[in-house]
Motif scaffolding. Structure first.
Motif, short mmCIF file in Angstrom:
data_model
loop_
_atom_site.label_atom_id
_atom_site.label_comp_id
_atom_site.label_asym_id
_atom_site.label_seq_id
_atom_site.Cartn_x
_atom_site.Cartn_y
_atom_site.Cartn_z
N LEU A 1 0.82 -1.15 0.13
CA LEU A 1 -0.13 -0.05 -0.09
C LEU A 1 0.89 1.26 -0.10
CD1 LEU A 1 -2.77 -1.41 2.56
CD2 LEU A 1 -3.19 -0.48 0.12
N ARG A 2 1.87 1.23 0.69
CA ARG A 2 2.82 2.35 0.87
C ARG A 2 3.47 2.63 -0.43
NH1 ARG A 2 1.92 0.96 5.74
NH2 ARG A 2 1.63 2.54 7.49
N ALA A 3 3.91 1.54 -0.84
CA ALA A 3 4.89 1.30 -2.23
C ALA A 3 3.98 2.10 -3.37
CB ALA A 3 5.22 0.38 -2.72
N ILE A 4 2.44 1.85 -3.42
CA ILE A 4 1.89 2.30 -4.65
C ILE A 4 1.21 3.72 -4.30
CG2 ILE A 4 -0.56 1.92 -5.82
CD1 ILE A 4 0.07 -0.89 -5.92
N ARG A 5 1.08 3.96 -3.20
CA ARG A 5 0.90 5.34 -2.81
C ARG A 5 1.84 6.45 -2.98
NH1 ARG A 5 -3.34 6.78 -3.02
NH2 ARG A 5 -4.69 6.17 -0.91
N SER A 6 3.01 6.06 -3.14
CA SER A 6 4.10 6.78 -3.26
C SER A 6 4.18 7.00 -4.58
CB SER A 6 5.42 6.37 -2.49
OG SER A 6 5.94 5.34 -3.26
N VAL A 7 3.98 5.97 -5.58
CA VAL A 7 3.81 6.22 -6.94
C VAL A 7 2.60 6.92 -7.47
CG1 VAL A 7 3.78 5.02 -9.16
CG2 VAL A 7 5.33 4.03 -7.12
N LEU A 8 1.58 6.80 -6.79
CA LEU A 8 0.23 7.16 -7.12
C LEU A 8 -0.63 7.63 -5.96
CD1 LEU A 8 -0.90 3.92 -9.11
CD2 LEU A 8 0.10 5.94 -9.99
N PRO A 9 -0.29 9.02 -5.79
CA PRO A 9 -0.81 9.54 -4.88
C PRO A 9 -2.41 9.63 -4.58
CG PRO A 9 0.97 11.13 -5.91
CD PRO A 9 0.71 9.79 -6.48
N LYS A 10 -3.04 9.52 -5.90
CA LYS A 10 -4.60 9.83 -5.52
C LYS A 10 -5.36 8.57 -6.14
CE LYS A 10 -4.45 14.50 -7.54
NZ LYS A 10 -4.31 14.92 -8.88
N ALA A 11 -4.57 7.22 -6.10
CA ALA A 11 -5.27 6.03 -6.47
C ALA A 11 -5.98 5.79 -5.49
CB ALA A 11 -4.26 5.15 -6.67
N THR A 12 -7.18 4.73 -5.71
CA THR A 12 -7.98 4.14 -4.64
C THR A 12 -7.22 2.89 -4.16
OG1 THR A 12 -9.89 5.07 -5.48
CG2 THR A 12 -10.26 3.28 -4.13
N LEU A 13 -6.89 2.88 -2.87
CA LEU A 13 -6.15 1.64 -2.47
C LEU A 13 -6.89 1.04 -1.52
CD1 LEU A 13 -2.58 3.15 -1.95
CD2 LEU A 13 -3.66 2.37 -4.12
N GLY A 14 -6.81 -0.43 -1.62
CA GLY A 14 -7.38 -1.34 -0.48
C GLY A 14 -6.81 -2.74 -0.44
N THR A 15 -7.45 -3.64 0.06
CA THR A 15 -7.27 -5.00 -0.17
C THR A 15 -8.43 -6.00 0.07
OG1 THR A 15 -5.28 -6.80 0.75
CG2 THR A 15 -6.77 -5.81 2.46
N VAL A 16 -8.45 -7.28 -0.14
CA VAL A 16 -9.48 -8.01 -0.27
C VAL A 16 -9.40 -9.41 0.76
CG1 VAL A 16 -10.99 -9.29 -1.68
CG2 VAL A 16 -9.90 -7.38 -2.66
N THR A 17 -10.51 -9.23 1.66
CA THR A 17 -10.33 -10.29 2.47
C THR A 17 -11.69 -11.18 2.54
OG1 THR A 17 -9.59 -11.20 4.88
CG2 THR A 17 -10.98 -9.03 4.66
N ASN A 18 -11.73 -12.39 2.99
CA ASN A 18 -12.96 -13.36 2.87
C ASN A 18 -13.51 -13.00 4.48
OD1 ASN A 18 -14.71 -15.38 3.85
ND2 ASN A 18 -13.95 -16.19 1.64
N VAL A 19 -14.62 -12.42 4.43
CA VAL A 19 -15.51 -12.07 5.73
C VAL A 19 -16.59 -13.20 6.04
CG1 VAL A 19 -14.73 -9.72 5.87
CG2 VAL A 19 -16.64 -10.32 4.82
N SER A 20 -16.81 -13.31 7.24
CA SER A 20 -17.63 -14.50 7.69
C SER A 20 -18.06 -14.18 9.15
CB SER A 20 -17.30 -15.60 7.37
OG SER A 20 -18.19 -16.79 7.93
#
Ligand code: GBH
Length: 448
Positions: free
Chosen positions: A211-230
Protein backbone atom coordinates in the motif's frame (compact mmCIF):
# COMPACT_ATOMS: atom_id res chain seq x y z
CA UNK A 1 -34.61 -19.28 8.53
CA UNK A 2 -32.91 -16.43 6.72
CA UNK A 3 -34.20 -12.87 6.66
CA UNK A 4 -35.31 -12.27 3.09
CA UNK A 5 -34.79 -8.76 1.77
CA UNK A 6 -36.51 -6.98 -1.09
CA UNK A 7 -34.65 -6.69 -4.36
CA UNK A 8 -35.25 -3.43 -6.10
CA UNK A 9 -32.73 -1.92 -8.51
CA UNK A 10 -33.78 1.56 -7.38
CA UNK A 11 -32.20 0.93 -3.97
CA UNK A 12 -28.71 1.37 -5.48
CA UNK A 13 -26.96 4.63 -6.33
CA UNK A 14 -26.39 5.12 -10.05
CA UNK A 15 -22.58 5.02 -9.67
CA UNK A 16 -22.62 1.72 -7.76
CA UNK A 17 -19.99 -0.68 -9.13
CA UNK A 18 -21.39 -3.78 -10.83
CA UNK A 19 -19.43 -6.59 -12.39
CA UNK A 20 -17.54 -9.78 -11.66
CA UNK A 21 -14.21 -10.98 -10.34
CA UNK A 22 -11.67 -13.48 -11.60
CA UNK A 23 -8.09 -14.39 -10.77
CA UNK A 24 -5.11 -14.90 -13.03
CA UNK A 25 -4.29 -18.49 -12.12
CA UNK A 26 -7.88 -19.63 -12.40
CA UNK A 27 -8.60 -18.31 -15.90
CA UNK A 28 -5.48 -17.39 -17.88
CA UNK A 29 -3.94 -20.74 -18.75
CA UNK A 30 -0.74 -20.19 -20.79
CA UNK A 31 1.31 -21.20 -17.78
CA UNK A 32 4.40 -22.02 -19.83
CA UNK A 33 4.02 -19.12 -22.22
CA UNK A 34 5.97 -15.86 -22.62
CA UNK A 35 8.39 -16.29 -19.77
CA UNK A 36 6.04 -16.88 -16.85
CA UNK A 37 7.79 -18.29 -13.76
CA UNK A 38 6.68 -21.21 -11.65
CA UNK A 39 4.38 -20.75 -8.66
CA UNK A 40 3.13 -22.71 -5.67
CA UNK A 41 -0.04 -23.87 -7.44
CA UNK A 42 2.05 -25.37 -10.26
CA UNK A 43 3.90 -27.32 -7.59
CA UNK A 44 0.73 -28.32 -5.72
CA UNK A 45 -0.66 -29.58 -9.04
CA UNK A 46 2.53 -31.53 -9.84
CA UNK A 47 2.25 -33.14 -6.41
CA UNK A 48 -1.03 -34.69 -7.58
CA UNK A 49 -3.15 -32.77 -5.12
CA UNK A 50 -5.89 -31.56 -7.51
CA UNK A 51 -8.85 -33.82 -6.81
CA UNK A 52 -10.01 -34.26 -10.41
CA UNK A 53 -6.49 -34.62 -11.79
CA UNK A 54 -6.86 -31.51 -13.92
CA UNK A 55 -4.54 -28.53 -14.09
CA UNK A 56 -4.70 -24.81 -14.90
CA UNK A 57 -2.43 -25.24 -17.92
CA UNK A 58 -5.20 -24.12 -20.29
CA UNK A 59 -8.09 -23.26 -17.93
CA UNK A 60 -10.21 -20.70 -19.83
CA UNK A 61 -7.30 -19.68 -22.07
CA UNK A 62 -8.14 -16.12 -21.08
CA UNK A 63 -4.54 -15.16 -21.89
CA UNK A 64 -5.46 -15.53 -25.55
CA UNK A 65 -9.22 -14.94 -25.38
CA UNK A 66 -9.38 -11.85 -23.13
CA UNK A 67 -11.04 -9.79 -25.88
CA UNK A 68 -13.97 -12.16 -26.04
CA UNK A 69 -14.23 -12.08 -22.23
CA UNK A 70 -14.19 -8.29 -22.07
CA UNK A 71 -16.89 -8.25 -24.75
CA UNK A 72 -19.04 -10.46 -22.50
CA UNK A 73 -18.60 -7.99 -19.65
CA UNK A 74 -19.43 -5.07 -21.89
CA UNK A 75 -22.56 -6.79 -23.18
CA UNK A 76 -23.73 -7.14 -19.57
CA UNK A 77 -23.08 -3.43 -18.90
CA UNK A 78 -20.46 -4.05 -16.21
CA UNK A 79 -18.84 -0.85 -15.02
CA UNK A 80 -16.19 -2.68 -12.97
CA UNK A 81 -14.07 -5.81 -13.18
CA UNK A 82 -11.70 -7.18 -10.58
CA UNK A 83 -8.87 -9.34 -11.89
CA UNK A 84 -5.46 -10.25 -10.56
CA UNK A 85 -2.02 -9.61 -11.95
CA UNK A 86 0.14 -12.72 -11.92
CA UNK A 87 3.28 -12.06 -9.90
CA UNK A 88 5.09 -15.01 -11.60
CA UNK A 89 4.28 -13.53 -15.02
CA UNK A 90 5.62 -10.08 -14.13
CA UNK A 91 8.56 -11.00 -11.87
CA UNK A 92 9.11 -14.69 -12.75
CA UNK A 93 11.46 -15.50 -9.87
CA UNK A 94 9.49 -13.39 -7.39
CA UNK A 95 12.36 -10.96 -7.13
CA UNK A 96 14.86 -9.60 -9.64
CA UNK A 97 14.28 -9.58 -13.39
CA UNK A 98 11.02 -8.23 -14.78
CA UNK A 99 9.36 -10.05 -17.68
CA UNK A 100 8.30 -7.52 -20.35
CA UNK A 101 5.92 -9.98 -22.03
CA UNK A 102 4.05 -10.42 -18.77
CA UNK A 103 3.59 -6.68 -18.46
CA UNK A 104 2.48 -6.50 -22.10
CA UNK A 105 -0.39 -8.91 -21.51
CA UNK A 106 -1.88 -6.74 -18.77
CA UNK A 107 -1.41 -3.65 -20.95
CA UNK A 108 -3.58 -5.30 -23.58
CA UNK A 109 -6.19 -6.40 -21.07
CA UNK A 110 -6.39 -3.01 -19.33
CA UNK A 111 -6.68 -1.14 -22.63
CA UNK A 112 -9.47 -3.47 -23.72
CA UNK A 113 -11.35 -2.88 -20.45
CA UNK A 114 -11.02 0.89 -20.68
CA UNK A 115 -12.22 0.87 -24.27
CA UNK A 116 -15.30 -1.03 -23.05
CA UNK A 117 -15.99 1.52 -20.30
CA UNK A 118 -15.12 -0.91 -17.50
CA UNK A 119 -13.14 0.15 -14.44
CA UNK A 120 -10.16 -2.17 -13.95
CA UNK A 121 -9.77 -3.12 -10.29
CA UNK A 122 -6.36 -4.78 -10.10
CA UNK A 123 -5.48 -7.20 -7.34
CA UNK A 124 -1.75 -7.86 -6.94
CA UNK A 125 -1.84 -11.27 -5.35
CA UNK A 126 -4.45 -13.95 -5.79
CA UNK A 127 -2.52 -16.91 -4.36
CA UNK A 128 0.11 -17.40 -7.09
CA UNK A 129 3.24 -17.06 -4.97
CA UNK A 130 6.39 -17.47 -7.08
CA UNK A 131 7.91 -20.82 -6.11
CA UNK A 132 11.38 -19.40 -5.31
CA UNK A 133 9.77 -17.29 -2.58
CA UNK A 134 8.00 -20.30 -1.09
CA UNK A 135 11.36 -22.10 -1.15
CA UNK A 136 12.61 -19.35 1.18
CA UNK A 137 9.72 -19.96 3.58
CA UNK A 138 6.81 -18.25 1.82
CA UNK A 139 4.37 -16.49 4.12
CA UNK A 140 5.96 -18.16 7.15
CA UNK A 141 8.64 -15.50 7.01
CA UNK A 142 8.88 -11.77 6.53
CA UNK A 143 11.35 -12.08 3.62
CA UNK A 144 8.44 -12.08 1.14
CA UNK A 145 7.45 -8.56 2.17
CA UNK A 146 10.24 -6.69 0.37
CA UNK A 147 9.82 -8.50 -2.97
CA UNK A 148 6.05 -7.89 -2.76
CA UNK A 149 6.66 -4.16 -2.30
CA UNK A 150 9.01 -4.11 -5.31
CA UNK A 151 6.45 -5.97 -7.43
CA UNK A 152 3.76 -3.49 -6.34
CA UNK A 153 5.97 -0.59 -7.41
CA UNK A 154 6.62 -2.17 -10.82
CA UNK A 155 2.87 -2.58 -11.40
CA UNK A 156 1.98 0.91 -10.20
CA UNK A 157 4.59 2.51 -12.46
CA UNK A 158 3.55 0.54 -15.50
CA UNK A 159 -0.26 0.57 -15.17
CA UNK A 160 -0.93 3.50 -12.84
CA UNK A 161 -1.74 5.84 -15.73
CA UNK A 162 -4.79 3.66 -16.48
CA UNK A 163 -5.57 1.70 -13.32
CA UNK A 164 -6.91 3.78 -10.44
CA UNK A 165 -8.07 1.04 -8.06
CA UNK A 166 -5.50 -1.28 -6.46
CA UNK A 167 -6.13 -4.20 -4.16
CA UNK A 168 -3.18 -5.87 -2.45
CA UNK A 169 -3.99 -9.46 -1.48
CA UNK A 170 -6.92 -11.79 -1.98
CA UNK A 171 -8.11 -13.47 1.21
CA UNK A 172 -4.97 -13.54 3.36
CA UNK A 173 -7.09 -15.47 5.86
CA UNK A 174 -7.84 -18.27 3.41
CA UNK A 175 -4.18 -18.40 2.32
CA UNK A 176 -3.05 -18.68 5.94
CA UNK A 177 -5.70 -21.13 7.16
CA UNK A 178 -5.98 -23.43 4.14
CA UNK A 179 -2.44 -23.06 2.77
CA UNK A 180 -0.42 -23.21 6.00
CA UNK A 181 -2.84 -24.83 8.47
CA UNK A 182 -5.31 -27.21 6.88
CA UNK A 183 -3.34 -28.29 3.73
CA UNK A 184 -6.26 -27.89 1.29
CA UNK A 185 -4.52 -25.10 -0.64
CA UNK A 186 -0.98 -24.57 -1.86
CA UNK A 187 1.61 -24.72 -0.44
CA UNK A 188 -0.28 -27.41 1.47
CA UNK A 189 1.40 -27.24 4.89
CA UNK A 190 0.06 -28.27 8.27
CA UNK A 191 1.82 -25.86 10.59
CA UNK A 192 -0.86 -25.49 13.23
CA UNK A 193 -2.09 -22.35 14.92
CA UNK A 194 1.27 -20.63 15.01
CA UNK A 195 1.81 -21.31 11.30
CA UNK A 196 -1.58 -19.80 10.53
CA UNK A 197 -0.96 -16.73 12.67
CA UNK A 198 2.50 -16.21 11.15
CA UNK A 199 1.11 -16.38 7.63
CA UNK A 200 -1.57 -13.85 8.61
CA UNK A 201 0.92 -11.49 10.18
CA UNK A 202 3.40 -11.59 7.31
CA UNK A 203 0.63 -10.94 4.83
CA UNK A 204 -0.38 -7.94 6.96
CA UNK A 205 3.18 -6.68 6.58
CA UNK A 206 3.06 -7.24 2.82
CA UNK A 207 -0.22 -5.33 2.63
CA UNK A 208 1.25 -2.38 4.49
CA UNK A 209 4.38 -2.46 2.36
CA UNK A 210 2.47 -2.74 -0.94
CA UNK A 211 0.00 0.00 0.00
CA UNK A 212 2.82 2.42 0.84
CA UNK A 213 4.72 1.48 -2.32
CA UNK A 214 1.71 2.21 -4.51
CA UNK A 215 0.77 5.37 -2.62
CA UNK A 216 4.22 6.81 -3.24
CA UNK A 217 3.85 6.25 -7.00
CA UNK A 218 0.15 7.13 -7.22
CA UNK A 219 -0.86 9.72 -4.63
CA UNK A 220 -4.50 9.82 -5.77
CA UNK A 221 -5.23 6.14 -6.45
CA UNK A 222 -7.95 4.21 -4.61
CA UNK A 223 -6.12 1.67 -2.46
CA UNK A 224 -7.27 -1.34 -0.50
CA UNK A 225 -7.14 -5.06 -0.06
CA UNK A 226 -9.57 -7.97 -0.29
CA UNK A 227 -10.37 -10.41 2.46
CA UNK A 228 -12.94 -13.11 3.06
CA UNK A 229 -15.39 -12.12 5.77
CA UNK A 230 -17.79 -14.32 7.66
CA UNK A 231 -19.75 -13.99 10.86
CA UNK A 232 -18.27 -16.65 13.15
CA UNK A 233 -20.86 -17.96 15.57
CA UNK A 234 -20.88 -20.92 17.96
CA UNK A 235 -23.07 -23.89 17.10
CA UNK A 236 -24.35 -23.98 20.69
CA UNK A 237 -23.97 -21.88 23.83
CA UNK A 238 -21.59 -24.42 25.39
CA UNK A 239 -18.55 -22.47 26.63
CA UNK A 240 -16.13 -24.53 24.52
CA UNK A 241 -18.12 -23.81 21.35
CA UNK A 242 -18.30 -20.12 22.24
CA UNK A 243 -14.53 -20.00 22.72
CA UNK A 244 -13.89 -21.88 19.44
CA UNK A 245 -16.03 -19.32 17.61
CA UNK A 246 -14.22 -16.36 19.20
CA UNK A 247 -10.83 -17.81 18.29
CA UNK A 248 -11.96 -18.58 14.77
CA UNK A 249 -13.36 -15.07 14.40
CA UNK A 250 -9.91 -13.78 15.35
CA UNK A 251 -8.14 -15.96 12.77
CA UNK A 252 -10.74 -15.47 10.06
CA UNK A 253 -11.70 -11.79 10.37
CA UNK A 254 -9.85 -9.88 13.05
CA UNK A 255 -6.11 -10.47 12.63
CA UNK A 256 -6.30 -9.12 9.08
CA UNK A 257 -8.74 -6.28 9.69
CA UNK A 258 -7.50 -5.19 13.12
CA UNK A 259 -3.98 -5.21 11.70
CA UNK A 260 -4.87 -3.12 8.65
CA UNK A 261 -7.43 -0.73 10.10
CA UNK A 262 -6.27 -0.39 13.72
CA UNK A 263 -2.65 -1.55 13.86
CA UNK A 264 -3.59 -4.01 16.60
CA UNK A 265 -3.49 -7.70 17.44
CA UNK A 266 -6.79 -9.14 18.65
CA UNK A 267 -6.46 -9.80 22.41
CA UNK A 268 -7.47 -13.43 22.16
CA UNK A 269 -4.45 -14.37 19.97
CA UNK A 270 -2.01 -11.61 21.00
CA UNK A 271 0.07 -13.83 23.31
CA UNK A 272 0.50 -16.43 20.57
CA UNK A 273 1.57 -13.77 18.08
CA UNK A 274 3.96 -11.66 20.15
CA UNK A 275 7.02 -13.91 19.66
CA UNK A 276 7.13 -13.11 15.92
CA UNK A 277 5.76 -9.56 15.96
CA UNK A 278 8.68 -7.12 15.87
CA UNK A 279 8.91 -3.47 16.80
CA UNK A 280 7.31 -1.36 14.08
CA UNK A 281 5.27 -4.21 12.59
CA UNK A 282 1.90 -2.98 13.77
CA UNK A 283 2.59 0.53 12.49
CA UNK A 284 3.57 -0.95 9.11
CA UNK A 285 0.47 -3.14 8.89
CA UNK A 286 -1.87 -0.21 9.54
CA UNK A 287 -2.88 1.87 6.53
CA UNK A 288 -5.77 4.24 5.82
CA UNK A 289 -7.32 2.29 2.95
CA UNK A 290 -9.78 3.97 0.60
CA UNK A 291 -11.77 0.86 -0.19
CA UNK A 292 -12.07 -2.56 1.38
CA UNK A 293 -12.92 -5.58 -0.78
CA UNK A 294 -14.98 -8.31 0.88
CA UNK A 295 -15.52 -11.83 -0.34
CA UNK A 296 -18.57 -13.52 1.14
CA UNK A 297 -19.67 -17.13 0.72
CA UNK A 298 -21.38 -17.98 3.99
CA UNK A 299 -21.25 -18.06 7.78
CA UNK A 300 -18.73 -19.96 9.85
CA UNK A 301 -20.64 -21.95 12.44
CA UNK A 302 -18.10 -23.32 14.89
CA UNK A 303 -18.04 -26.19 17.31
CA UNK A 304 -15.38 -27.41 19.72
CA UNK A 305 -13.23 -30.08 18.08
CA UNK A 306 -10.01 -30.97 19.89
CA UNK A 307 -7.03 -31.59 17.66
CA UNK A 308 -8.03 -28.95 15.12
CA UNK A 309 -6.43 -25.50 14.93
CA UNK A 310 -8.03 -23.29 17.58
CA UNK A 311 -10.09 -26.34 18.58
CA UNK A 312 -12.62 -25.45 15.94
CA UNK A 313 -14.63 -27.55 13.57
CA UNK A 314 -17.23 -26.46 11.07
CA UNK A 315 -20.77 -27.48 11.19
CA UNK A 316 -24.02 -26.15 10.06
CA UNK A 317 -26.71 -28.66 10.76
CA UNK A 318 -29.42 -26.02 10.41
CA UNK A 319 -28.85 -24.73 6.90
CA UNK A 320 -31.83 -25.12 4.60
CA UNK A 321 -29.87 -25.18 1.35
CA UNK A 322 -26.35 -25.98 0.24
CA UNK A 323 -24.42 -25.09 -2.91
CA UNK A 324 -22.66 -27.60 -5.13
CA UNK A 325 -19.61 -27.19 -2.86
CA UNK A 326 -21.70 -28.30 0.11
CA UNK A 327 -21.47 -24.78 1.51
CA UNK A 328 -24.60 -23.49 3.25
CA UNK A 329 -26.57 -20.71 1.54
CA UNK A 330 -26.85 -17.90 4.11
CA UNK A 331 -27.49 -14.53 2.47
CA UNK A 332 -28.38 -12.79 5.73
CA UNK A 333 -24.89 -13.58 7.02
CA UNK A 334 -23.65 -11.02 4.49
CA UNK A 335 -25.86 -8.36 6.06
CA UNK A 336 -24.71 -9.38 9.54
CA UNK A 337 -21.01 -9.17 8.76
CA UNK A 338 -21.42 -5.83 6.95
CA UNK A 339 -23.19 -4.39 9.99
CA UNK A 340 -20.45 -5.82 12.22
CA UNK A 341 -17.72 -4.20 10.11
CA UNK A 342 -19.58 -0.89 10.06
CA UNK A 343 -19.65 -0.85 13.86
CA UNK A 344 -16.16 -2.20 14.51
CA UNK A 345 -14.20 -0.17 11.97
CA UNK A 346 -16.08 3.11 11.58
CA UNK A 347 -17.96 2.28 8.39
CA UNK A 348 -15.15 2.21 5.82
CA UNK A 349 -15.98 2.26 2.10
CA UNK A 350 -16.50 -1.38 1.14
CA UNK A 351 -17.58 -3.47 -1.82
CA UNK A 352 -18.42 -7.12 -2.31
CA UNK A 353 -15.38 -8.31 -4.27
CA UNK A 354 -16.64 -11.89 -4.63
CA UNK A 355 -19.92 -13.67 -4.06
CA UNK A 356 -21.27 -16.64 -5.92
CA UNK A 357 -21.88 -20.36 -5.97
CA UNK A 358 -20.91 -23.55 -7.75
CA UNK A 359 -23.69 -25.80 -9.01
CA UNK A 360 -23.70 -28.80 -11.32
CA UNK A 361 -24.95 -27.02 -14.40
CA UNK A 362 -26.61 -28.89 -17.20
CA UNK A 363 -26.49 -27.78 -20.82
CA UNK A 364 -29.97 -27.96 -22.33
CA UNK A 365 -30.53 -29.56 -25.72
CA UNK A 366 -30.96 -26.05 -27.14
CA UNK A 367 -27.53 -25.08 -25.79
CA UNK A 368 -28.78 -22.83 -22.97
CA UNK A 369 -27.66 -23.20 -19.36
CA UNK A 370 -30.53 -22.76 -16.95
CA UNK A 371 -29.08 -22.13 -13.48
CA UNK A 372 -31.97 -21.00 -11.30
CA UNK A 373 -30.14 -21.80 -8.06
CA UNK A 374 -27.15 -19.59 -8.93
CA UNK A 375 -29.49 -16.83 -10.11
CA UNK A 376 -31.39 -16.99 -6.83
CA UNK A 377 -28.13 -17.05 -4.87
CA UNK A 378 -26.97 -13.82 -6.50
CA UNK A 379 -30.40 -12.17 -6.17
CA UNK A 380 -30.59 -12.98 -2.48
CA UNK A 381 -27.12 -11.63 -1.76
CA UNK A 382 -27.62 -8.46 -3.80
CA UNK A 383 -30.81 -7.94 -1.79
CA UNK A 384 -28.81 -8.16 1.46
CA UNK A 385 -26.41 -5.54 0.12
CA UNK A 386 -29.42 -3.29 -0.52
CA UNK A 387 -30.60 -3.94 3.03
CA UNK A 388 -27.17 -2.97 4.39
CA UNK A 389 -27.12 0.18 2.24
CA UNK A 390 -30.49 1.16 3.65
CA UNK A 391 -29.07 0.73 7.15
CA UNK A 392 -26.19 3.05 6.42
CA UNK A 393 -23.39 0.67 5.45
CA UNK A 394 -20.93 2.42 3.12
CA UNK A 395 -21.25 -0.04 0.22
CA UNK A 396 -19.77 0.88 -3.14
CA UNK A 397 -20.25 -2.17 -5.31
CA UNK A 398 -21.07 -5.82 -5.87
CA UNK A 399 -18.94 -8.15 -8.00
CA UNK A 400 -20.04 -11.71 -8.64
CA UNK A 401 -17.68 -14.66 -8.45
CA UNK A 402 -17.11 -15.45 -11.16
CA UNK A 403 -17.34 -14.24 -14.73
CA UNK A 404 -16.33 -17.64 -16.09
CA UNK A 405 -16.30 -21.23 -14.95
CA UNK A 406 -12.67 -21.67 -14.01
CA UNK A 407 -9.96 -23.65 -12.24
CA UNK A 408 -11.41 -24.01 -8.74
CA UNK A 409 -8.09 -24.62 -6.97
CA UNK A 410 -7.87 -28.06 -5.39
CA UNK A 411 -11.15 -29.03 -7.09
CA UNK A 412 -9.66 -28.28 -10.49
CA UNK A 413 -12.13 -27.93 -13.33
CA UNK A 414 -14.81 -29.97 -11.58
CA UNK A 415 -16.62 -27.07 -9.85
CA UNK A 416 -18.31 -24.35 -11.88
CA UNK A 417 -18.77 -20.88 -10.36
CA UNK A 418 -19.22 -18.92 -13.61
CA UNK A 419 -22.18 -16.88 -14.77
CA UNK A 420 -20.73 -17.83 -18.15
CA UNK A 421 -20.14 -21.50 -18.94
CA UNK A 422 -16.81 -22.59 -20.36
CA UNK A 423 -16.64 -25.79 -22.37
CA UNK A 424 -13.15 -27.04 -21.52
CA UNK A 425 -12.87 -29.01 -24.78
CA UNK A 426 -13.78 -26.24 -27.20
CA UNK A 427 -13.27 -23.26 -24.84
CA UNK A 428 -16.59 -21.95 -26.06
CA UNK A 429 -18.28 -19.44 -23.70
CA UNK A 430 -22.03 -19.67 -23.07
CA UNK A 431 -23.74 -17.05 -20.92
CA UNK A 432 -25.94 -18.80 -18.35
CA UNK A 433 -29.37 -17.60 -17.25
CA UNK A 434 -27.71 -16.04 -14.18
CA UNK A 435 -25.64 -13.83 -16.50
CA UNK A 436 -28.78 -12.78 -18.36
CA UNK A 437 -30.61 -11.93 -15.16
CA UNK A 438 -27.58 -10.06 -13.77
CA UNK A 439 -27.21 -8.05 -16.99
CA UNK A 440 -30.86 -7.00 -16.91
CA UNK A 441 -30.61 -6.02 -13.24
CA UNK A 442 -27.45 -3.97 -13.85
CA UNK A 443 -29.24 -2.09 -16.64
CA UNK A 444 -32.03 -1.12 -14.26
CA UNK A 445 -29.68 -0.26 -11.40
CA UNK A 446 -27.47 1.93 -13.58
CA UNK A 447 -30.48 3.49 -15.28
CA UNK A 448 -29.42 2.39 -18.75
C1 GBH B 1 -12.64 -17.67 -2.87
O1 GBH B 1 -12.23 -18.40 -1.76
C2 GBH B 1 -11.45 -17.42 -3.74
O2 GBH B 1 -11.03 -16.07 -3.63
C3 GBH B 1 -11.66 -17.78 -5.18
O3 GBH B 1 -10.43 -17.81 -5.84
C4 GBH B 1 -12.42 -19.08 -5.26
O4 GBH B 1 -12.48 -19.58 -6.56
C5 GBH B 1 -13.78 -18.83 -4.72
O5 GBH B 1 -13.74 -18.28 -3.44
C6 GBH B 1 -14.66 -20.07 -4.67
O6 GBH B 1 -14.14 -21.02 -3.81
O7 GBH B 1 -17.22 -25.57 4.15
O8 GBH B 1 -19.26 -24.38 4.46
O9 GBH B 1 -17.53 -24.08 6.02
C7 GBH B 1 -13.28 -18.94 -0.98
C8 GBH B 1 -12.82 -19.44 0.36
C9 GBH B 1 -13.03 -21.03 2.06
C10 GBH B 1 -15.02 -20.04 1.23
C11 GBH B 1 -13.81 -22.18 2.60
C12 GBH B 1 -15.84 -21.19 1.83
C13 GBH B 1 -15.77 -23.07 3.44
C14 GBH B 1 -17.23 -22.98 3.68
N1 GBH B 1 -13.67 -20.47 0.91
N2 GBH B 1 -15.18 -21.81 2.94
S1 GBH B 1 -17.85 -24.35 4.65
Amino acid sequence: ASAAAPLDAKLFPKDFLWGASTSAYQIEGALDVDGRGKDIWDTYTEQGRITDGSSAKVACDHYHRYKEDVALMKAADFNAYRFSLAWPRIVPAGTGAVNPKGLDFYDRLIDELLAAGIKPMACLYHWDLPQPLEDKGGWQGREVTGPFGDYATICAKRFGDRVDTWMMLNEPNVVAIFGYGLTDHAPGHNLGEIGILKALHHQNLAQGTGLRAIRSVLPKATLGTVTNVSPCRPESDKPEDVRAALLWDAAWNRVTLDGLLRGQLPDIVADQMRPFVQAGDLELAKFPVDLLGLNYYGRNTMKHEPGRPFNAGWGDPKAERYTGMGWPVQPDGLYDILMELKTLYGNPAMYVAENGAAYDDVVSPDGAVHDPERTLFIQEHVAQVARALKDGVNMKGYLAWSLLDNFEWAFGLSKRFGIVRVDYDTLKRTPKDSYKWFASFIKQARGI
